[in-house]
Scaffold this motif. Structure first.
Motif, PDB file in Angstrom:
ATOM      1  N   MET A   1       0.849  -1.194   0.000  1.00 56.02           N
ATOM      2  CA  MET A   1       0.000   0.000   0.000  1.00 56.02           C
ATOM      3  C   MET A   1       0.888   1.249   0.000  1.00 56.02           C
ATOM      4  SD  MET A   1      -3.006   0.950   2.717  1.00 56.02           S
ATOM      5  CE  MET A   1      -1.890   1.502   3.996  1.00 56.02           C
ATOM      6  N   SER A   2       0.656   2.139  -0.981  1.00 59.90           N
ATOM      7  CA  SER A   2       1.482   3.352  -0.988  1.00 59.90           C
ATOM      8  C   SER A   2       0.903   4.348   0.012  1.00 59.90           C
ATOM      9  CB  SER A   2       1.517   3.959  -2.386  1.00 59.90           C
ATOM     10  OG  SER A   2       0.235   4.407  -2.715  1.00 59.90           O
ATOM     11  N   LYS A   3       1.797   5.170   0.536  1.00 61.71           N
ATOM     12  CA  LYS A   3       1.356   6.125   1.557  1.00 61.71           C
ATOM     13  C   LYS A   3       1.025   7.443   0.861  1.00 61.71           C
ATOM     14  CE  LYS A   3       2.184   7.087   6.301  1.00 61.71           C
ATOM     15  NZ  LYS A   3       0.779   7.234   6.637  1.00 61.71           N
ATOM     16  N   PHE A   4      -0.173   7.957   1.078  1.00 60.51           N
ATOM     17  CA  PHE A   4      -0.587   9.228   0.470  1.00 60.51           C
ATOM     18  C   PHE A   4      -0.030  10.365   1.318  1.00 60.51           C
ATOM     19  CE2 PHE A   4      -3.318  12.781  -0.530  1.00 60.51           C
ATOM     20  CZ  PHE A   4      -3.505  12.646  -1.898  1.00 60.51           C
ATOM     21  N   ASP A   5       0.573  11.347   0.646  1.00 58.44           N
ATOM     22  CA  ASP A   5       1.148  12.468   1.381  1.00 58.44           C
ATOM     23  C   ASP A   5       0.045  13.492   1.692  1.00 58.44           C
ATOM     24  OD1 ASP A   5       2.559  14.496   2.459  1.00 58.44           O
ATOM     25  OD2 ASP A   5       3.844  14.868   0.707  1.00 58.44           O
ATOM     26  N   LEU A   6      -0.494  13.400   2.934  1.00 60.90           N
ATOM     27  CA  LEU A   6      -1.620  14.275   3.296  1.00 60.90           C
ATOM     28  C   LEU A   6      -1.232  15.753   3.351  1.00 60.90           C
ATOM     29  CD1 LEU A   6      -3.704  12.360   5.983  1.00 60.90           C
ATOM     30  CD2 LEU A   6      -4.538  13.264   3.827  1.00 60.90           C
ATOM     31  N   SER A   7       0.081  16.015   3.487  1.00 62.20           N
ATOM     32  CA  SER A   7       0.481  17.426   3.560  1.00 62.20           C
ATOM     33  C   SER A   7       0.208  18.127   2.223  1.00 62.20           C
ATOM     34  CB  SER A   7       1.951  17.553   3.948  1.00 62.20           C
ATOM     35  OG  SER A   7       2.755  17.075   2.898  1.00 62.20           O
ATOM     36  N   LYS A   8       0.011  17.341   1.155  1.00 61.41           N
ATOM     37  CA  LYS A   8      -0.275  17.956  -0.154  1.00 61.41           C
ATOM     38  C   LYS A   8      -1.774  17.865  -0.500  1.00 61.41           C
ATOM     39  CE  LYS A   8       4.226  17.501  -2.271  1.00 61.41           C
ATOM     40  NZ  LYS A   8       4.962  16.592  -1.380  1.00 61.41           N
ATOM     41  N   ALA A   9      -2.562  17.311   0.431  1.00 60.63           N
ATOM     42  CA  ALA A   9      -3.989  17.094   0.129  1.00 60.63           C
ATOM     43  C   ALA A   9      -4.762  18.399   0.215  1.00 60.63           C
ATOM     44  CB  ALA A   9      -4.561  16.073   1.101  1.00 60.63           C
ATOM     45  N   LYS A  10      -5.892  18.424  -0.471  1.00 60.87           N
ATOM     46  CA  LYS A  10      -6.778  19.593  -0.447  1.00 60.87           C
ATOM     47  C   LYS A  10      -7.620  19.570   0.843  1.00 60.87           C
ATOM     48  CE  LYS A  10      -5.849  20.972  -4.742  1.00 60.87           C
ATOM     49  NZ  LYS A  10      -4.794  19.995  -5.054  1.00 60.87           N
ATOM     50  N   PHE A  11      -8.266  20.715   1.114  1.00 59.37           N
ATOM     51  CA  PHE A  11      -8.962  20.911   2.391  1.00 59.37           C
ATOM     52  C   PHE A  11     -10.014  19.826   2.671  1.00 59.37           C
ATOM     53  CE2 PHE A  11     -11.835  22.820   5.427  1.00 59.37           C
ATOM     54  CZ  PHE A  11     -10.988  23.507   6.281  1.00 59.37           C
ATOM     55  N   ALA A  12     -10.838  19.506   1.660  1.00 63.59           N
ATOM     56  CA  ALA A  12     -11.918  18.524   1.893  1.00 63.59           C
ATOM     57  C   ALA A  12     -11.332  17.161   2.262  1.00 63.59           C
ATOM     58  CB  ALA A  12     -12.802  18.410   0.662  1.00 63.59           C
ATOM     59  N   THR A  13     -10.215  16.820   1.647  1.00 66.18           N
ATOM     60  CA  THR A  13      -9.560  15.545   1.950  1.00 66.18           C
ATOM     61  C   THR A  13      -9.055  15.553   3.390  1.00 66.18           C
ATOM     62  OG1 THR A  13      -8.870  15.546  -0.354  1.00 66.18           O
ATOM     63  CG2 THR A  13      -7.796  13.924   1.089  1.00 66.18           C
ATOM     64  N   LEU A  14      -8.494  16.695   3.784  1.00 63.35           N
ATOM     65  CA  LEU A  14      -7.981  16.808   5.165  1.00 63.35           C
ATOM     66  C   LEU A  14      -9.134  16.678   6.170  1.00 63.35           C
ATOM     67  CD1 LEU A  14      -5.448  19.762   4.821  1.00 63.35           C
ATOM     68  CD2 LEU A  14      -4.958  17.318   4.864  1.00 63.35           C
ATOM     69  N   CYS A  15     -10.292  17.220   5.814  1.00 60.46           N
ATOM     70  CA  CYS A  15     -11.434  17.130   6.725  1.00 60.46           C
ATOM     71  C   CYS A  15     -11.843  15.671   6.926  1.00 60.46           C
ATOM     72  CB  CYS A  15     -12.621  17.928   6.193  1.00 60.46           C
ATOM     73  SG  CYS A  15     -12.403  19.688   6.414  1.00 60.46           S
ATOM     74  N   VAL A  16     -11.814  14.898   5.865  1.00 55.16           N
ATOM     75  CA  VAL A  16     -12.226  13.496   5.974  1.00 55.16           C
ATOM     76  C   VAL A  16     -11.152  12.664   6.674  1.00 55.16           C
ATOM     77  CG1 VAL A  16     -12.837  11.406   4.682  1.00 55.16           C
ATOM     78  CG2 VAL A  16     -13.719  13.631   3.944  1.00 55.16           C
ATOM     79  N   HIS A  17      -9.890  12.917   6.303  1.00 53.29           N
ATOM     80  CA  HIS A  17      -8.817  12.051   6.818  1.00 53.29           C
ATOM     81  C   HIS A  17      -8.095  12.621   8.024  1.00 53.29           C
ATOM     82  CE1 HIS A  17      -8.973   8.982   3.688  1.00 53.29           C
ATOM     83  NE2 HIS A  17      -9.440   9.967   2.956  1.00 53.29           N
ATOM     84  N   GLY A  18      -8.469  13.814   8.434  1.00 52.58           N
ATOM     85  CA  GLY A  18      -7.836  14.420   9.599  1.00 52.58           C
ATOM     86  C   GLY A  18      -6.347  14.555   9.386  1.00 52.58           C
ATOM     87  N   SER A  19      -5.607  14.381  10.452  1.00 49.67           N
ATOM     88  CA  SER A  19      -4.157  14.506  10.323  1.00 49.67           C
ATOM     89  C   SER A  19      -3.563  13.143   9.957  1.00 49.67           C
ATOM     90  CB  SER A  19      -3.564  15.051  11.610  1.00 49.67           C
ATOM     91  OG  SER A  19      -4.068  14.326  12.705  1.00 49.67           O
ATOM     92  N   GLY A  20      -4.410  12.243   9.458  1.00 45.78           N
ATOM     93  CA  GLY A  20      -3.893  10.970   8.952  1.00 45.78           C
ATOM     94  C   GLY A  20      -3.943   9.859   9.967  1.00 45.78           C
ATOM     95  N   GLY A  21      -4.420  10.180  11.164  1.00 48.43           N
ATOM     96  CA  GLY A  21      -4.362   9.171  12.229  1.00 48.43           C
ATOM     97  C   GLY A  21      -5.571   8.257  12.250  1.00 48.43           C
ATOM     98  N   VAL A  22      -5.348   6.970  12.438  1.00 51.36           N
ATOM     99  CA  VAL A  22      -6.427   6.064  12.828  1.00 51.36           C
ATOM    100  C   VAL A  22      -6.130   5.716  14.280  1.00 51.36           C
ATOM    101  CG1 VAL A  22      -6.809   5.124  10.502  1.00 51.36           C
ATOM    102  CG2 VAL A  22      -5.152   4.015  12.017  1.00 51.36           C
TER     103      VAL A  22
END
Ligand code: LCS
Length: 397
Positions: free
Chosen positions: A1-22
């Protein structure tokens, strides 16, 4: 599984995925509600190390909790700040910031139109600690600068302001604050980080009544502060710990859930509000309408510059003033007569006698909250139903 770089994600993506933590323990994608007041130590030595701050971990929910921490990481991320701290309410957050920055004999400079509870804090409570809030019309930046002296510890603005919807120049206020080596604090409740990113415009500290659009469903009272890590660490260790206005794990979880749909909700609040504002401004029984997205708003261009869209709040006055306004509020059926804002449900209220009844008659006049001013928080219903409800209520006047 490749890791998505959330620091480059758009705002809506950040809202759904938060700071990347499960959830680190179980992998749950919805961070669990850690409904625990206290946390077991491995041994006495570890307990002492946690208390001494030599080791990181959870001790007691007033001092920190994993559900709160997930929300804090996400709010810092969304506002573009280094760190965040949650409070039990927006007022808890505002009081905490002022307690952290001011000592007796100090003062702060604030916009003169703020939430009525904030104004009450200025007028009734801060003087008990000999702290003065100097309320000025911050639309005029010169007034802000003129009010600053050697004892001024912060500038506080609300933009758009509750309830006048005045728009304050955030970058302009930040430049003044920094010239005087004090922080600019902004209450970003009406805009949310989706519509306005004050830290990018130079603000130092952002606060929210998360009760409103961050939660978004009218079921939670909470506050959030975002700022530099050093400030937030101090606020947590020295102020929140002592005043104890801590958010509950359940409320933190409700806000985390609210954030996932923030952009979707805000887009709809904004498009509905624009339609309702246009409808009201063409209605023969309406004196005036104020909405930052109408070109008739006195700071329309500034709003267009510093906001992505114009929010879900409208104020207006019915011809016939307060009496006619009361008739309207008593006649709506779909829209609810209630304070608060930013909920799925449309809410209507009368600031002079409700949310801003802490302002004296003269103060109301001075800051432009007229006796007939009605505030409408446009919800997520179909806009045509909101308009029909208003149309029918206006017929009764
Ligand atoms: N800041 C703004 C802009 C607000 O509108 C409110 C509450 C607060 C701070 C305080 O937040 P709380 O402690 O309630 O979470 N505004 C309200 C209003 O307009 N109607 O009811 C509450």
């Amino acid at each position: 599984m490749s890791k998505f770089d959330l620091s480059k994600a758009k705002f809506a993506t950040l809202c759904v995925h938060g700071s990347g933590g499960v959830d680190p323990l179980t992998g749950a994608i919805s961070i669990p509600i850690y409904q625990s007041s206290t946390f077991a130590f491995k041994n006495a030595k570890q307990g002492a190390a946690l208390f001494a701050g030599d080791e990181e971990g959870y001790v007691y929910t007033r001092l920190g909790n994993p559900t709160q921490a997930a929300l804090e990481r996400e709010m810092a991320f969304l506002e573009g700040g280094e760190a965040a701290l949650c409070f039990a309410s927006g007022m808890g957050a505002i009081s905490g910031i002022i307690m952290a920055l001011c000592r007796n004999g100090d003062n702060m400079v604030s916009t003169d139109t703020v939430y009525g509870g904030t104004h009450n804090l200025y007028k009734e409570t801060l003087p008990l600690w000999d702290i003065q809030a100097r309320e000025v019309n911050a639309i005029n930046l010169n007034k802000v600068e003129e009010a600053i002296d050697q004892k001024t510890r912060l500038i506080f603005i609300e933009s758009p302001a509750n309830p006048t919807l005045s728009v304050i120049d955030i970058a302009g206020c930040a430049a003044i604050a920094h010239r005087h080596k004090i922080p600019l604090v902004i209450d970003n409740t009406f805009a949310t980080p989706y519509l306005q990113r004050p830290i990018e415009l130079g603000a130092d500290i952002v606060i929210h009544s998360a009760t409103k659009y961050i939660g978004g469903h009218g079921d939670t009272i909470a506050g959030v502060v975002v700022g530099k890590k050093e400030f937030i660490d101090g606020l947590r260790a020295k102020i929140l710990r002592d005043i104890g206005a801590v958010i509950s794990p359940l409320n933190a979880w409700l806000l985390l859930r609210g954030l996932k749909t923030l952009p979707v909700r805000m887009d709809r609040h904004c498009s509905n509000a624009l339609e309702v504002a246009k409808f009201l401004s063409l209605h023969p029984k309406i004196n005036w309408v104020r909405y930052p997205g109408l070109t008739t708003h006195p700071q329309y261009e500034l709003a267009a510059r510093q906001m992505k869209k114009f929010g879900g709040m409208i104020t207006f006055e019915v011809k016939g003033g307060r009496t006619a306004g009361e008739k309207l509020m008593n006649s709506v059926g779909l829209i609810t007569l209630a304070v608060s804002l930013g909920d799925c449900d449309s809410l209507i209220e009368h600031p002079a006698s409700m949310t801003h009844s802490t302002y004296s008659e003269e103060e109301l006049k001075e800051v432009g909250i007229s006796e007939g001013l009605i505030r409408l928080s446009v919800g997520l219903e179909d806009s045509s139903d909101i308009i029909t409800d208003l149309k029918l209520a206006l017929k009764k006047i």
